[in-house]
Design a protein around this motif. Structure first.
Motif, PDB file in Angstrom:
ATOM      1  N   ASP A  34      25.843  29.146  37.750  1.00 37.00           N
ATOM      2  CA  ASP A  34      24.734  30.280  37.936  1.00 37.00           C
ATOM      3  C   ASP A  34      24.912  31.194  38.884  1.00 37.00           C
ATOM      4  N   MET A  35      25.746  30.853  40.182  1.00 33.20           N
ATOM      5  CA  MET A  35      26.051  31.647  41.102  1.00 33.20           C
ATOM      6  C   MET A  35      27.005  32.729  40.657  1.00 33.20           C
ATOM      7  N   LEU A  36      27.686  32.464  39.615  1.00 29.65           N
ATOM      8  CA  LEU A  36      28.760  33.270  39.164  1.00 29.65           C
ATOM      9  C   LEU A  36      28.184  34.351  38.291  1.00 29.65           C
ATOM     10  N   VAL A  37      27.015  34.290  37.862  1.00 29.29           N
ATOM     11  CA  VAL A  37      26.737  35.189  36.812  1.00 29.29           C
ATOM     12  C   VAL A  37      26.448  36.792  37.432  1.00 29.29           C
ATOM     13  N   PRO A  38      25.889  36.920  38.520  1.00 33.01           N
ATOM     14  CA  PRO A  38      26.198  38.422  38.983  1.00 33.01           C
ATOM     15  C   PRO A  38      27.296  38.848  38.768  1.00 33.01           C
ATOM     16  N   TYR A  39      28.536  38.026  39.377  1.00 29.48           N
ATOM     17  CA  TYR A  39      29.681  38.599  39.421  1.00 29.48           C
ATOM     18  C   TYR A  39      30.265  39.118  38.027  1.00 29.48           C
ATOM     19  N   LEU A  40      29.796  38.218  37.025  1.00 30.11           N
ATOM     20  CA  LEU A  40      30.394  38.287  35.605  1.00 30.11           C
ATOM     21  C   LEU A  40      29.792  39.702  35.165  1.00 30.11           C
ATOM     22  N   ILE A  41      28.402  39.848  35.502  1.00 24.82           N
ATOM     23  CA  ILE A  41      27.836  41.129  34.929  1.00 24.82           C
ATOM     24  C   ILE A  41      28.488  42.221  35.585  1.00 24.82           C
ATOM     25  N   GLU A  42      28.619  42.253  36.878  1.00 23.80           N
ATOM     26  CA  GLU A  42      28.965  43.438  37.730  1.00 23.80           C
ATOM     27  C   GLU A  42      30.643  43.612  37.059  1.00 23.80           C
ATOM     28  N   PRO A 144      20.862  44.298  28.270  1.00 25.66           N
ATOM     29  CA  PRO A 144      20.184  45.520  28.670  1.00 25.66           C
ATOM     30  C   PRO A 144      19.380  46.024  27.424  1.00 25.66           C
ATOM     31  N   SER A 145      18.127  46.762  27.421  1.00 27.78           N
ATOM     32  CA  SER A 145      17.170  47.033  26.555  1.00 27.78           C
ATOM     33  C   SER A 145      17.889  47.616  25.359  1.00 27.78           C
ATOM     34  N   LEU A 146      18.711  48.663  25.441  1.00 27.77           N
ATOM     35  CA  LEU A 146      19.293  49.213  24.365  1.00 27.77           C
ATOM     36  C   LEU A 146      20.312  48.543  23.600  1.00 27.77           C
ATOM     37  N   ALA A 147      21.138  47.580  24.376  1.00 25.86           N
ATOM     38  CA  ALA A 147      21.878  46.833  23.350  1.00 25.86           C
ATOM     39  C   ALA A 147      21.139  45.583  22.716  1.00 25.86           C
ATOM     40  N   LEU A 148      20.107  45.327  23.377  1.00 28.34           N
ATOM     41  CA  LEU A 148      19.085  43.995  22.770  1.00 28.34           C
ATOM     42  C   LEU A 148      18.310  44.684  21.576  1.00 28.34           C
ATOM     43  N   ALA A 149      17.971  46.070  21.726  1.00 33.35           N
ATOM     44  CA  ALA A 149      17.185  46.709  20.589  1.00 33.35           C
ATOM     45  C   ALA A 149      18.364  46.857  19.332  1.00 33.35           C
ATOM     46  N   ASP A 150      19.806  47.211  19.729  1.00 38.16           N
ATOM     47  CA  ASP A 150      20.668  47.370  18.601  1.00 38.16           C
ATOM     48  C   ASP A 150      20.896  45.926  17.850  1.00 38.16           C
ATOM     49  N   LYS A 151      21.002  44.787  18.805  1.00 33.32           N
ATOM     50  CA  LYS A 151      21.195  43.374  18.146  1.00 33.32           C
ATOM     51  C   LYS A 151      20.135  43.176  17.220  1.00 33.32           C
ATOM     52  N   ALA A 186      10.865  62.087  29.562  1.00 29.06           N
ATOM     53  CA  ALA A 186       9.408  62.170  29.315  1.00 29.06           C
ATOM     54  C   ALA A 186       8.733  60.760  29.952  1.00 29.06           C
ATOM     55  N   ALA A 187       9.157  59.676  29.789  1.00 26.87           N
ATOM     56  CA  ALA A 187       8.698  58.663  30.130  1.00 26.87           C
ATOM     57  C   ALA A 187       8.542  58.807  31.603  1.00 26.87           C
ATOM     58  N   ARG A 188       9.444  59.181  32.563  1.00 24.32           N
ATOM     59  CA  ARG A 188       9.232  59.478  34.035  1.00 24.32           C
ATOM     60  C   ARG A 188       8.017  60.431  34.174  1.00 24.32           C
ATOM     61  N   ALA A 189       8.005  61.189  33.435  1.00 28.83           N
ATOM     62  CA  ALA A 189       6.949  62.461  33.790  1.00 28.83           C
ATOM     63  C   ALA A 189       5.631  61.858  33.689  1.00 28.83           C
ATOM     64  N   ASN A 190       5.539  60.816  32.785  1.00 26.44           N
ATOM     65  CA  ASN A 190       4.070  60.268  32.382  1.00 26.44           C
ATOM     66  C   ASN A 190       3.763  59.168  33.016  1.00 26.44           C
ATOM     67  N   GLY A 191       4.732  58.587  34.070  1.00 25.98           N
ATOM     68  CA  GLY A 191       4.713  57.624  34.808  1.00 25.98           C
ATOM     69  C   GLY A 191       4.857  56.417  34.038  1.00 25.98           C
ATOM     70  N   LEU A 192       5.781  56.320  33.014  1.00 24.90           N
ATOM     71  CA  LEU A 192       5.915  55.374  32.016  1.00 24.90           C
ATOM     72  C   LEU A 192       7.298  54.543  32.579  1.00 24.90           C
ATOM     73  N   ASP A 193       7.450  53.088  32.267  1.00 27.45           N
ATOM     74  CA  ASP A 193       8.804  52.275  32.538  1.00 27.45           C
ATOM     75  C   ASP A 193       9.541  52.558  31.113  1.00 27.45           C
ATOM     76  N   ALA A 194      10.674  53.272  30.774  1.00 26.05           N
ATOM     77  CA  ALA A 194      11.268  53.392  29.571  1.00 26.05           C
ATOM     78  C   ALA A 194      11.832  51.932  29.137  1.00 26.05           C
ATOM     79  N   GLU A 195      12.400  51.321  30.280  1.00 29.59           N
ATOM     80  CA  GLU A 195      13.209  49.884  30.085  1.00 29.59           C
ATOM     81  C   GLU A 195      12.115  49.079  29.474  1.00 29.59           C
ATOM     82  N   ARG A 196      10.966  48.940  30.425  1.00 26.61           N
ATOM     83  CA  ARG A 196       9.771  48.187  29.809  1.00 26.61           C
ATOM     84  C   ARG A 196       9.189  48.474  28.875  1.00 26.61           C
TER      85      ARG A 196
END
Length: 222
Positions: A34-42, A144-151, A186-196
């Motif tokens: 579990d402790m290695l996960v952030p290093y693997l992602i980076e 990441p949301s884009l990769a998840l959406a593609d899958k 456009a999301a930023r301009a409307n106060g929206l979180d594009a990732e979420r």
């Protein structure tokens, strides 16, 4: 005792170096999967950057860093009291899987075109995953949301529940990138979180796939 890793091949030297570090480095001894996960992602993101914009030397370095993470996980696992495995087990498992998915290379299957290769690959993969209860099983939700959406979109195609696509809207990756950037702006301009927002849309699509997977009740069913 010599501190130099020994072995006949680079792979053996690498595994032996990891073993010695695990034995003799107090920081390394305290690390678990579990402790290695952030290093693997980076390290994975650094590898992507090297592929896209780095030099050959940087690519070699970042591939090595990702490989080190694999060896690190395997060394941790090799010392597990209940279900140990080591780097050789990992290498053997992926070799078996890739040989099975390439019957046009290692068997009698014919795949003269890239489209044929994809067909053969998907058939072999479907055979391996036959016990899955959902087409969405095996998709890591932490992607990441884009990769998840593609899958998820790819798995949704056979069920016909994905969004309608106008293929003429964009014709290259530069145009696509600009459109995605404009959506985020456009999301930023409307106060929206594009990732979420995208994750929410993927969750709703996943629910539609799961609904489509449920058997339709027969009029004779109780």
């Amino acid at each position: 005792m010599s501190s130099e890793p020994v072995g006949d091949t680079s792979g053996e030297r690498l595994v032996d170096a990891m073993r010695q570090i695990r034995d003799r480095c107090v920081w390394t001894q305290g690390i678990d999967h579990d402790m290695l996960v952030p290093y693997l992602i980076e390290e994975s993101y650094e590898l992507v950057e090297a592929v896209e914009a780095g030099t050959r030397d940087e690519l070699v370095e970042e591939l090595g860093d990702v490989l080190w993470q694999v060896v690190f996980h395997a060394e941790i696992a090799s010392r597990d009291a209940d279900a140990p495995f080591d780097f050789d087990d990992v290498a053997e498992a992926v070799t078996r899987k890739m040989v099975h998915r390439h019957p046009h290379v290692f068997g009698d299957e014919a795949a003269p075109t890239p489209e044929d290769v994809v067909r053969v690959w998907n058939a072999a993969k479907a055979e391996e995953k036959a016990k899955r209860s959902s087409a969405l099983e095996g998709i890591p939700q932490g992607m990441p949301s884009l990769a998840l959406a593609d899958k998820v979109l790819g798995r949704a195609v056979p069920f016909g529940v994905g969004p309608t696509v106008d293929a003429d809207v964009m014709d290259d990756e530069d145009a696509l990138g600009e459109q995605l950037l404009a959506v985020v702006a456009a999301a930023r301009a409307n106060g929206l979180d594009a990732e979420r927002a995208l994750r929410g849309a993927v969750r709703r699509l996943s629910a539609r796939v799961q609904d489509a997977e449920r058997p339709v009740a027969s009029p004779t069913d109780d």
